[in-house]
Design a protein around this motif. Structure first.
Motif, PDB file in Angstrom:
ATOM      1  N   UNK A 129     -10.634 -57.830-102.362  1.00  0.00           N
ATOM      2  CA  UNK A 129     -11.536 -57.190-103.343  1.00  0.00           C
ATOM      3  C   UNK A 129     -12.376 -58.327-104.028  1.00  0.00           C
ATOM      4  N   UNK A 130     -13.335 -58.009-104.612  1.00  0.00           N
ATOM      5  CA  UNK A 130     -14.618 -59.036-104.984  1.00  0.00           C
ATOM      6  C   UNK A 130     -13.953 -59.871-106.162  1.00  0.00           C
ATOM      7  N   UNK A 131     -14.246 -61.185-106.004  1.00  0.00           N
ATOM      8  CA  UNK A 131     -13.761 -61.839-106.900  1.00  0.00           C
ATOM      9  C   UNK A 131     -14.390 -61.985-108.085  1.00  0.00           C
ATOM     10  N   UNK A 132     -15.696 -61.325-108.068  1.00  0.00           N
ATOM     11  CA  UNK A 132     -16.302 -61.192-109.672  1.00  0.00           C
ATOM     12  C   UNK A 132     -15.864 -60.094-110.266  1.00  0.00           C
ATOM     13  N   UNK A 133     -15.253 -59.040-109.604  1.00  0.00           N
ATOM     14  CA  UNK A 133     -14.881 -57.866-110.516  1.00  0.00           C
ATOM     15  C   UNK A 133     -13.278 -57.733-110.598  1.00  0.00           C
ATOM     16  N   UNK A 191     -13.384 -57.446 -87.983  1.00  0.00           N
ATOM     17  CA  UNK A 191     -14.471 -57.398 -88.975  1.00  0.00           C
ATOM     18  C   UNK A 191     -14.408 -57.903 -90.149  1.00  0.00           C
ATOM     19  N   UNK A 192     -13.151 -58.357 -90.394  1.00  0.00           N
ATOM     20  CA  UNK A 192     -12.706 -58.905 -91.846  1.00  0.00           C
ATOM     21  C   UNK A 192     -13.938 -59.949 -92.431  1.00  0.00           C
ATOM     22  N   UNK A 193     -14.569 -60.773 -91.397  1.00  0.00           N
ATOM     23  CA  UNK A 193     -15.365 -61.829 -91.958  1.00  0.00           C
ATOM     24  C   UNK A 193     -16.686 -61.279 -92.505  1.00  0.00           C
ATOM     25  N   UNK A 194     -17.053 -59.893 -91.968  1.00  0.00           N
ATOM     26  CA  UNK A 194     -18.469 -59.140 -92.477  1.00  0.00           C
ATOM     27  C   UNK A 194     -18.136 -58.445 -93.486  1.00  0.00           C
ATOM     28  N   UNK A 195     -17.117 -58.433 -94.367  1.00  0.00           N
ATOM     29  CA  UNK A 195     -16.854 -57.909 -95.450  1.00  0.00           C
ATOM     30  C   UNK A 195     -17.334 -58.412 -96.640  1.00  0.00           C
ATOM     31  N   UNK A 196     -18.025 -57.823 -97.677  1.00  0.00           N
ATOM     32  CA  UNK A 196     -18.397 -58.472 -98.728  1.00  0.00           C
ATOM     33  C   UNK A 196     -17.301 -59.245 -99.547  1.00  0.00           C
ATOM     34  N   UNK A 197     -16.014 -58.564 -99.122  1.00  0.00           N
ATOM     35  CA  UNK A 197     -14.835 -59.213-100.123  1.00  0.00           C
ATOM     36  C   UNK A 197     -13.854 -59.437 -98.882  1.00  0.00           C
ATOM     37  N   UNK A 198     -14.000 -60.491 -98.017  1.00  0.00           N
ATOM     38  CA  UNK A 198     -13.055 -60.650 -96.876  1.00  0.00           C
ATOM     39  C   UNK A 198     -11.484 -60.773 -97.534  1.00  0.00           C
ATOM     40  N   UNK A 199     -10.639 -60.170 -96.935  1.00  0.00           N
ATOM     41  CA  UNK A 199      -9.279 -60.356 -97.001  1.00  0.00           C
ATOM     42  C   UNK A 199      -8.653 -61.621 -96.508  1.00  0.00           C
ATOM     43  N   UNK A 200      -7.892 -62.466 -97.283  1.00  0.00           N
ATOM     44  CA  UNK A 200      -7.453 -63.710 -96.612  1.00  0.00           C
ATOM     45  C   UNK A 200      -5.884 -63.517 -96.606  1.00  0.00           C
ATOM     46  N   UNK A 201      -5.198 -63.830 -95.398  1.00  0.00           N
ATOM     47  CA  UNK A 201      -3.662 -63.503 -95.482  1.00  0.00           C
ATOM     48  C   UNK A 201      -3.125 -65.072 -95.601  1.00  0.00           C
TER      49      UNK A 201
END
Length: 156
Positions: free
Chosen positions: A66-70, A145-155
């Motif tokens: 999820x986007x860190x700004x929101x 495709x995670x890196x293409x996300x506007x909010x990449x998920x990190x594990x």
């Protein structure tokens, strides 16, 4: 005469189907969980906070993609409902650590059967033998495709 680009048939585009399935998934989630007043993102956040007590907001955002700004607004709403509480980090006064309240943990236990019913309803049109494979393939696409996300998920 003007050159007109032909339109693309949406039914041939996987992105169109993915967007539609996401709309359907949210609709089913809201139907199943309406008694709890919880959105899918709020559920994901609360679920992560219960699983990782003391998680900070930035790590929470990354863990659920999820986007860190929101994410702050999501946490604000969870806090306003009394489901999570923020605590200043003893190591970094700028960081806020998140903990589920007893009410939040209870809500998560109560809503979980509805969330699982949502997942069953999403997959119901597929033959039972194909459901696990479909989820596996979705996971492959999301992770690849995670890196293409506007909010990449990190594990972590």
């Amino acid at each position: 005469m003007t050159d007109v680009t032909p339109s693309l048939p949406l039914t041939d585009l996987p992105g169109h189907h993915i967007r539609r399935l996401q709309q359907i998934a949210v609709g089913l989630f809201m139907e199943e969980t309406q008694a709890f007043g919880l959105t899918p993102v709020q559920f994901a956040a609360l679920n992560a906070v219960v699983a990782q007590p003391g998680i900070d907001q930035r790590t929470l955002a990354a863990s659920i993609g999820f986007d860190t700004s929101t994410i702050g607004g999501v946490v604000d709403r969870l806090e306003a409902h009394g489901w999570v509480r923020r605590q200043v980090s003893p190591d970094d006064r700028r960081a806020r650590l998140l903990h589920a309240t007893p009410e939040g943990a209870t809500l998560l236990r109560q809503v979980s059967p509805s969330v699982l019913r949502t997942q069953q309803r999403i997959l119901a049109p597929l033959p039972e033998a194909q459901r696990q494979e479909f989820v596996r393939m979705l996971s492959v696409l999301v992770e690849a495709n995670n890196d293409a996300s506007r909010a990449p998920r990190s594990v972590e």
